[in-house]
Design an enzyme around this catalytic site. Structure first.
Site, PDB file in Angstrom:
ATOM      1  N   GLU A 175       0.831  -1.211   0.000  1.00 46.76           N
ATOM      2  CA  GLU A 175       0.000   0.000   0.000  1.00 46.76           C
ATOM      3  C   GLU A 175       0.868   1.265   0.000  1.00 46.76           C
ATOM      4  O   GLU A 175       0.744   2.142   0.855  1.00 46.76           O
ATOM      5  CB  GLU A 175      -0.981  -0.009   1.175  1.00 46.76           C
ATOM      6  CG  GLU A 175      -2.031  -1.099   1.038  1.00 46.76           C
ATOM      7  CD  GLU A 175      -3.165  -1.005   2.049  1.00 46.76           C
ATOM      8  OE1 GLU A 175      -3.150  -0.088   2.904  1.00 46.76           O
ATOM      9  OE2 GLU A 175      -4.082  -1.845   1.976  1.00 46.76           O
ATOM     10  N   TYR A 250     -11.776  -4.286  -0.138  1.00 45.07           N
ATOM     11  CA  TYR A 250     -12.537  -4.796   1.006  1.00 45.07           C
ATOM     12  C   TYR A 250     -14.022  -4.541   0.806  1.00 45.07           C
ATOM     13  O   TYR A 250     -14.432  -3.571   0.163  1.00 45.07           O
ATOM     14  CB  TYR A 250     -12.058  -4.121   2.300  1.00 45.07           C
ATOM     15  CG  TYR A 250     -10.710  -4.612   2.768  1.00 45.07           C
ATOM     16  CD1 TYR A 250     -10.593  -5.793   3.493  1.00 45.07           C
ATOM     17  CD2 TYR A 250      -9.552  -3.893   2.472  1.00 45.07           C
ATOM     18  CE1 TYR A 250      -9.356  -6.251   3.923  1.00 45.07           C
ATOM     19  CE2 TYR A 250      -8.306  -4.346   2.904  1.00 45.07           C
ATOM     20  CZ  TYR A 250      -8.217  -5.531   3.618  1.00 45.07           C
ATOM     21  OH  TYR A 250      -6.999  -5.985   4.041  1.00 45.07           O
ATOM     22  N   GLU A 306      -5.092  -8.630  -0.689  1.00 42.09           N
ATOM     23  CA  GLU A 306      -5.942  -8.309   0.457  1.00 42.09           C
ATOM     24  C   GLU A 306      -7.371  -8.180  -0.033  1.00 42.09           C
ATOM     25  O   GLU A 306      -7.658  -7.347  -0.898  1.00 42.09           O
ATOM     26  CB  GLU A 306      -5.499  -7.008   1.153  1.00 42.09           C
ATOM     27  CG  GLU A 306      -4.195  -7.138   1.917  1.00 42.09           C
ATOM     28  CD  GLU A 306      -3.863  -5.915   2.758  1.00 42.09           C
ATOM     29  OE1 GLU A 306      -4.808  -5.222   3.218  1.00 42.09           O
ATOM     30  OE2 GLU A 306      -2.658  -5.643   2.942  1.00 42.09           O
TER      31      GLU A 306
END
Length: 506
Positions: A175, A250, A306
């Protein structure tokens, strides 16, 4: 209304679904490492070198293919030399990202590689670009993988490990657009080229280098990283400093400020969550399209390292530990993602759910008081899908399926995918309708079916979840709602359910 059909050409296999899209992620965050994977050698909980044996045993049921470590945001604060040598001599540090707690580094490189060996999983090590150095990263891969008497190989031997490890995957920071340095894409792209150059192949260990890619729909970031690779294959060997880009996404029903409850939600939140989960299809498609402009032969991989649900933490727990319960809703979020992964098998080479134990959409939850271990509904989706590992994807076309408009997009109420391997096929079916059962015809073409069986994962309520007191509230069961049909098979899908159908091909 015509009955819903899923058309599958069993004789037209496509790209191979890498087992690595069923990968996992373990960060120094909350109770993922400490109290999850690692309890220390003095614990009453059965362990080997401090690693919990019940956690290892459970994860081996999933044929866990790889494990990403040490982060996450933690990776760009982590200095690997702090985690080697005698545990009682290792320096401490502050985990400023997750709970502002003191980290004693008792779980480090040797412990992680031992864990991977116990799991039978490949190591995905994430290096430090944000606060580290090129030399630090270069020496870590040497320490891990070199066999001779080089300085780092000698240091490894001093710390008790003679033979080098295999490290197939290495992340070049994490990130970089946020917690990994707050960089601009152009600046990080240059660093990615530089750092990746020094993550060398030692001996017969070949490293697959993964650059820190985009957040969600930041297609400009992906474009910049692809441009930085220049003319792929111009050297006649097809080499590049890094071999893949990552992507993070997410799922939540609320906002980053108020994500929503893991267990208390209404029907509207159910559909909103699944619609946002289904958005992964759009993201994979559009990032792949950007990559195709620079890399039409698809030499560079896409890694969703992720993904998963992110809810407000459970009441009474440390807000920096990201501990949340895991319901049937989370299980269907996972099944929707897997269907998308199978459809994008020609570009998506790896995915890592966040995270394996006690954090976000975990496979396993451990009770801090009793030490009890609970398998979550998401664990069971992973287990039911193991036949998809390294199988060839089969196109599964849903015909006359119902949809629902949610969050500005059409949400199919039936999600499906299929694959074939070793004379068998597996069909995955998710009924996303909260209250309505449905019957689906599997229109099977190109092969005869010698036998079939099915499993179902569902519960009385969409919010049902497993606890130490009721560990099997949501657990798979044999499904007898399946029978032959003139087109192939007919399958009953309960409301809010996940069903896998195993086909024995004649």
């Amino acid at each position: 209304m015509p009955s819903t059909r899923v058309v599958i050409d069993l004789d037209l296999p496509g790209a191979t679904i890498s087992r690595h899209v069923y990968g996992h992620f373990a960060e120094h965050l909350g109770r993922c490492i400490y109290g999850g994977f690692f309890v220390g050698e003095d614990s009453d909980i059965p362990n080997e070198g401090g690693i919990r044996l019940d956690v290892v045993e459970a994860l081996r049921e999933l044929n866990i293919p790889n494990l990403r470590w040490p982060g996450g945001c933690f990776a760009d604060d982590y200095h690997w030399r702090d985690g080697i040598g005698p545990r009682d001599e290792r320096p401490r540090m502050v985990n400023s990202h997750w709970g502002d707690v003191v980290e004693d580094n008792s779980f480090g490189t040797h412990e992680f590689m031992q864990l991977c060996e116990m799991l039978g999983a490949d190591a995905y090590v994430n290096g430090n670009v944000g606060s580290g150095t090129v030399r630090e990263m270069s020496e870590w891969i040497e320490y891990l993988t070199r066999a001779d008497d080089s300085p780092m190989a000698s240091l490894r031997r001093e710390n008790g490990r003679d033979e080098p490890w295999k490290v197939p995957f290495f992340g070049i920071g994490n990130e970089a657009w946020g917690c990994g340095g707050n960089m601009r894409a152009e600046a990080y792209a240059d660093l990615a080229r530089q750092y990746a150059t020094y993550v060398r192949n030692h001996g017969d260990n070949t490293v697959y280098r993964i650059a820190a890619g985009a957040n969600s729909d930041d297609y400009a970031w992906t474009d910049e990283l692809m441009k930085a690779l220049g003319c792929l294959g111009c050297d006649g060997q097809g080499s590049s400093p890094y071999q893949a880009l990552s992507l993070h996404y997410y799922t939540m029903s609320g906002s980053w400020e108020a994500k929503g409850s893991a267990t208390e939600f209404d029907e509207d939140e159910w559909y909103l969550t699944l619609s946002r989960a289904y958005r992964i299809e759009e993201l994979l498609t559009r990032h792949s399209t950007v990559m195709d402009r620079h890399d039409p032969r698809r030499r560079v991989g896409l890694v969703l390292d992720e993904w998963g649900t992110w809810w407000d933490v459970e009441p009474g727990t440390n807000p920096g530990f990201l501990y949340q319960q895991n319901t049937l809703r989370d299980a269907l979020v996972a099944s929707v993602h897997f269907d998308a992964f199978h459809r994008h098998a020609d570009r998506l080479v790896m995915a890592n759910i966040a995270q394996t134990v006690n954090v976000l959409q975990a496979m396993l939850l451990t009770d801090p008081e009793t030490g009890a271990l609970v398998k979550t509904p998401t664990f069971h989706v992973f287990a039911m899908n193991t036949p998809h590992h390294d199988a060839q994807a089969l196109a599964a076309h849903v015909v006359d399926g119902e949809t629902r408009t949610e969050d500005g997009r059409e949400l199919p109420l039936l999600s499906a995918s299929a694959s074939t391997k070793d004379g068998a096929a597996l069909v995955s079916l998710s009924n996303l309708d909260a209250g309505q059962a449905r019957t689906v015809v599997l229109d099977l073409r190109g092969a005869e079916i010698a036998g079939f069986s099915a499993q179902v994962l569902t519960a009385a309520s969409t919010a049902d979840h497993n606890t130490p007191e009721n560990p099997d509230a949501v657990a798979p069961a044999s499904h007898d709602g399946i029978r032959r049909h003139e087109r192939g098979l007919e399958v009953d899908l309960p409301a809010h359910s996940y069903v896998t159908v195993t086909l024995e091909l004649a």
